[in-house]
Design a protein around this motif. Structure first.
Motif, PDB file in Angstrom:
ATOM      1  N   TYR A  15       0.821  -1.208   0.000  1.00 47.82           N
ATOM      2  CA  TYR A  15       0.000   0.000   0.000  1.00 47.82           C
ATOM      3  C   TYR A  15       0.859   1.264   0.000  1.00 47.82           C
ATOM      4  N   LYS A  16       2.111   1.132   0.448  1.00 48.95           N
ATOM      5  CA  LYS A  16       2.976   2.297   0.597  1.00 48.95           C
ATOM      6  C   LYS A  16       4.110   2.364  -0.421  1.00 48.95           C
ATOM      7  N   TYR A  17       4.386   1.225  -1.083  1.00 50.17           N
ATOM      8  CA  TYR A  17       5.476   1.209  -2.060  1.00 50.17           C
ATOM      9  C   TYR A  17       5.173   0.120  -3.087  1.00 50.17           C
ATOM     10  N   PRO A  18       5.473   0.350  -4.374  1.00 49.03           N
ATOM     11  CA  PRO A  18       5.195  -0.666  -5.390  1.00 49.03           C
ATOM     12  C   PRO A  18       5.899  -1.986  -5.060  1.00 49.03           C
ATOM     13  N   THR A  19       5.107  -2.993  -4.694  1.00 49.37           N
ATOM     14  CA  THR A  19       5.654  -4.276  -4.254  1.00 49.37           C
ATOM     15  C   THR A  19       4.914  -5.403  -4.945  1.00 49.37           C
ATOM     16  N   ALA A  20       5.650  -6.252  -5.632  1.00 49.12           N
ATOM     17  CA  ALA A  20       5.050  -7.353  -6.381  1.00 49.12           C
ATOM     18  C   ALA A  20       5.492  -8.695  -5.820  1.00 49.12           C
ATOM     19  N   HIS A  21       4.661  -9.693  -6.021  1.00 47.87           N
ATOM     20  CA  HIS A  21       5.055 -11.064  -5.673  1.00 47.87           C
ATOM     21  C   HIS A  21       5.812 -11.650  -6.849  1.00 47.87           C
ATOM     22  N   VAL A  22       6.867 -12.378  -6.576  1.00 48.67           N
ATOM     23  CA  VAL A  22       7.719 -12.897  -7.644  1.00 48.67           C
ATOM     24  C   VAL A  22       6.939 -13.801  -8.598  1.00 48.67           C
ATOM     25  N   LEU A  23       5.980 -14.569  -8.094  1.00 44.62           N
ATOM     26  CA  LEU A  23       5.195 -15.437  -8.978  1.00 44.62           C
ATOM     27  C   LEU A  23       4.323 -14.609  -9.914  1.00 44.62           C
ATOM     28  N   ASP A  24       3.844 -13.466  -9.431  1.00 44.97           N
ATOM     29  CA  ASP A  24       3.058 -12.566 -10.284  1.00 44.97           C
ATOM     30  C   ASP A  24       3.932 -12.002 -11.404  1.00 44.97           C
ATOM     31  N   VAL A  25       5.168 -11.658 -11.055  1.00 43.43           N
ATOM     32  CA  VAL A  25       6.097 -11.106 -12.045  1.00 43.43           C
ATOM     33  C   VAL A  25       6.445 -12.134 -13.111  1.00 43.43           C
ATOM     34  N   LEU A  26       6.624 -13.376 -12.697  1.00 43.68           N
ATOM     35  CA  LEU A  26       7.056 -14.424 -13.620  1.00 43.68           C
ATOM     36  C   LEU A  26       5.917 -15.023 -14.437  1.00 43.68           C
TER      37      LEU A  26
END
Length: 362
Positions: free
Chosen positions: A323-334
């Motif tokens: 909510y405070k910084y752009p943070t992605a889950h690695v599985l979402d990225v891949l």
């Protein structure tokens, strides 16, 4: 209240080994305000009353293990704080009413309609995504499962909670009873391996010391023949969840997967074994919100210095930081094609995602 032999052992180890150098205190606000590990241990050893006071105070600790990681003499204060929580619950000296949302989340994960154990004939491996990953990242969870299922058709799927919240809060007996029952059911059905996607589940299963082989999905994907999406993200910094502090192979594997799809990794100052807690560790947010916020602020400040988005492999960390910084889950990225990093999924849609995943065809 009477102090158990296990707690006495952990307190004495810290009392004997900690050299009061203050290194851990410079890293942790809890220790900076509570005192050095040796001073805490000596206080708890001085009387049962002081042990009770220190046990209650332990709920302000994130149990992230950074104190042990930076210790120059290899003392392990985090083990002491975890045992202090066990003491608090064994002797009913600290009520957990304020933690009801977390404990209810655990209970829901262990009951219908959220619970589900799909174990086909001749199944030797089951995929255990945990509670939060299907809730926050249902598409990534579904794709990851299909990739491995395609390569290993007899693989099963277990939707349940590993009871990490109970363990973390000091409810040792409840945790052990729950996890022992789950593991017994799997072993009885011939399961030999658990493929984990949640780092908390991964450590919880490993620390239980069953005969089952515990393997992370990241290690499995590293040798899998899957086609990753072409990500719009070209550079990231990796936040290693504090629960994986000693999982150095997982640190390397996640970075290898990212680099294999052309994503450059820019490291933060604290990473790997010296990683910082996202703020969610130890459920400190329920007891001492300022400490949890302090950890989150430190993590985000380091990420901001890199100038790139943050990627992690813990859905809980994504939820706490996203909510405070752009943070992605690695599985979402891949595995999931996106134009931008989404915000964390809010209630009640997280629960809806779990139900949709639970009742989809497996």
């Amino acid at each position: 209240m009477p102090v158990s032999e296990q707690l006495k052992k952990e307190l004495q180890l810290v009392a004997d080994e900690c050299i009061d150098c203050g290194k851990c205190m410079t890293k942790c606000r809890f220790l900076a305000e509570s005192g050095s590990p040796v001073s805490i241990a000596l206080r708890a050893l001085s009387s049962e009353e002081d042990a009770d006071t220190v046990a209650i105070r332990s709920y302000a600790c994130s149990t992230c293990g950074l104190c042990s990681a930076v210790c120059p003499v290899a003392a392990e204060p985090d083990r002491m704080f975890k045992e202090l929580r066990n003491h608090a619950q064994a002797n009913a000296i600290f009520r957990l009413d304020k933690y009801d949302p977390l404990l209810n989340y655990e209970k829901l994960g262990q009951r219908f309609p959220f619970k589900g154990e799909f174990i086909p004939e001749n199944c030797r491996t089951v995929f255990f995504p945990g509670c939060t990953l299907p809730a926050m990242h249902p598409d990534a969870t579904r794709i990851a499962y299909k990739i491995i299922k395609r390569e290993e058709p007899t693989m099963g799927l277990v939707l349940n909670c590993c009871s990490k919240p109970s363990k973390m809060l000091g409810l040792k007996s409840r945790h052990e009873e729950s996890l022992a029952g789950l593991i017994h059911r799997l072993e009885r059905k011939g399961v030999k391996k658990i493929l984990t996607a949640c780092p908390n589940c991964h450590r919880t299963f490993k620390e239980f010391n069953s005969k089952l082989e515990i393997v992370s999905i990241y290690k499995r994907l590293k040798v899998s023949k899957f086609i990753p999406v072409r990500s719009n993200i070209k550079e990231v910094t990796v936040h290693d969840p504090c629960v994986t502090r000693n999982e150095t192979d997982m640190h390397t594997t996640v970075r290898t997967l990212l680099k294999s799809v052309g994503i450059r990794v820019v490291e933060m100052r604290h990473n790997g074994t010296k990683t910082l807690c996202c703020g969610e560790g130890g459920a400190t947010n329920f007891h001492k919100k300022s400490y949890a916020d302090n950890w989150a602020r430190k993590r985000i400040n380091e990420a901001q210095r890199t100038g790139v988005p943050m990627v992690t492999y813990c859905a809980g960390c994504v939820n706490f930081l996203g909510y405070k910084y752009p943070t992605a889950h690695v599985l979402d990225v891949l595995l999931v094609k996106r134009k931008r990093i989404p915000k964390p999924v809010a209630f009640p849609f997280n629960y809806l995602n779990r139900l949709i995943f639970r009742f989809s065809k497996h």
